[in-house]
Scaffold this motif. Structure first.
Motif, PDB file in Angstrom:
ATOM      1  N   THR A 183       2.966-136.914  44.014  1.00 54.41           N
ATOM      2  CA  THR A 183       3.127-135.832  44.995  1.00 54.41           C
ATOM      3  C   THR A 183       4.177-134.830  44.535  1.00 54.41           C
ATOM      4  N   SER A 222      -3.574-132.504  47.383  1.00 54.53           N
ATOM      5  CA  SER A 222      -2.591-133.571  47.165  1.00 54.53           C
ATOM      6  C   SER A 222      -2.868-134.763  48.082  1.00 54.53           C
ATOM      7  N   VAL A 277      -3.814-138.473  46.583  1.00 53.95           N
ATOM      8  CA  VAL A 277      -2.986-139.612  46.985  1.00 53.95           C
ATOM      9  C   VAL A 277      -3.864-140.702  47.599  1.00 53.95           C
TER      10      VAL A 277
END
Length: 414
Positions: free
Chosen positions: A97, A144, A148
């Motif tokens: 991240t 993102s 993830v």
């Protein structure tokens, strides 16, 4: 400000940036590797990082040029694969991240420089930058999250697979004979086999939160650290609430490690073996822990919070408790009416057990039970009366029967 004019200007700026894509990609990649040490890996992974940066930048430019909502943009294949590779190599999700945040900042610098280099009206230049900044933020926020999720899915799958292989190798080691390549086996299970080992079986009630195993593993890691262990414990999950554990015990801590674990924090239910050295100790301590757990589970919640194989009577109880039905019949033969499942008989049994265990000393038994000596004498006499015959001829049988009653309780009694 005319939105159409802003969109056209943004397309022009993006077109110029596309021509600089190789430079942008290289600069962003280098900035990420310089800032995040976890991303400095072998050439193959560096190439995948470069492809991830390039495909993300290119996808963002396409979204601006064609007015595509970021909610309709799929994460680049390279970006998803890179996140999975990081998960497999146990690189933290925080590094992933952070890479997206820092990469976003680096890309914005190129956008700002390109907007400044245009001959657009200042107000229009500001509007173009604000548009591209907003789209880029939405893109990074959306992508993102998606990468993830891919990272976490892969990490869960990878850990489950890796732990499954590790558990299989541990079971093979437990079942194998004496002819073992110790160093190869240690490397296979990632645990130092040339240490003193304290084996344990740990279990707990289900919490509903699904983190029971993680909580137990943290407990053992804290304990290992508290005794000065140089390596982490070996933690093998058996099911969602049960685990086998081996703690590498420093030599200076071996003598009192069981008692230190007994009083260490509020942990799970524990059955532990004795601290023993080498591969043979690895196996024997585990077998002792398994036997102790058999006794603990049969004893019930009141006694099974912590059960050590070295505790008085546990090893004998484990040997005789393998067949509870046969043991129950034998206990009844030995104790007679004293084997009844009443509160009064339980008090008499415990008093008689303490009396015999103290070498037939009324005074010592009274101190252990926190009773007056006369009370102990009265209960011992009542216990003998309940049994129906003296204990002088078969004292050992009586002690073993009382021991089994103590550990196995209701499962043995009428």
């Amino acid at each position: 400000m005319d939105e159409a004019a802003v969109a056209r200007a943004a397309i022009t700026v993006t077109g110029r940036l596309v021509d600089k894509l190789p430079v942008i990609t290289k600069t962003v990649q280098q900035s990420l590797v310089a800032a995040i040490s976890e991303l400095r890996d072998e050439e193959q992974l560096q190439q995948l990082l470069r492809d991830t940066v390039e495909s993300n930048v290119e996808t963002f430019f396409a979204a601006v040029r064609h007015g595509i909502s970021v909610q309709n943009v799929e994460p680049p294949i390279a970006a998803l694969e890179y996140s999975r590779r990081l998960a497999q190599r146990e690189v933290s999700a925080n590094a992933l991240t952070r890479a997206y945040r820092l990469g976003h900042r680096a890309a914005l610098r190129f956008i700002l420089d390109e907007v400044r280099a245009t001959d657009l009206d200042p107000a229009l230049r500001l509007a173009v930058y604000e548009l591209m900044e907003a789209v880029s933020f939405d893109y990074i926020d959306e992508i993102s999250q998606r990468v993830v999720e891919a990272y976490q899915d892969e990490r869960d799958r990878w850990l489950e697979s890796r732990n499954s292989v590790r558990a299989s190798r541990v079971r093979d080691l437990l079942a194998s004979g004496d002819d073992v390549d110790v160093d190869a086996a240690a490397m296979a299970i990632r645990y130092p086999l040339r240490r003193i080992h304290l084996a344990a079986v740990a279990w707990c009630d289900e919490s509903g939160e699904g983190d029971e195993l993680s909580s137990m593993e943290r407990f053992f890691n804290r304990f290992a650290e508290s005794i000065g262990a140089q390596e982490n414990p070996l933690f093998i999950s058996v099911d969602r609430v049960t685990a086998w554990v081996w703690i590498p015990v420093p030599g200076e801590a071996a003598d009192d490690v069981v008692n230190r674990l007994r009083v260490f924090d509020d942990g799970p239910f524990l059955a532990v073996g004795n601290p023993l050295p080498g591969v043979d100790g690895f196996r024997r301590s585990h077998r002792q822990a398994q036997d102790a757990r058999t006794v603990a589970v049969a004893a019930g919640a009141a006694l099974c919070r912590f059960t050590a194989a070295g505790d008085s009577g546990v090893a004998v109880a484990a040997l005789l408790g393998g067949n509870v039905e046969s043991a129950a019949g034998w206990v009844t033969d030995v104790l007679g009416p004293l084997a009844e499942a009443t509160e009064n008989d339980e008090r008499l049994r415990e008093t008689l057990r303490a009396f015999l265990g103290s070498g037939s000393s009324y005074k010592a038994a009274a101190e252990d039970l926190h009773l007056h000596t006369n009370s102990v004498k009265y209960r011992v006499n009542r216990a003998v009366e309940r049994r129906g015959r003296p204990i002088t001829d078969d004292r050992l049988d009586v002690e073993v029967a009382l021991l089994l009653c103590h550990y196995f309780g209701a499962s043995l009694l009428h």
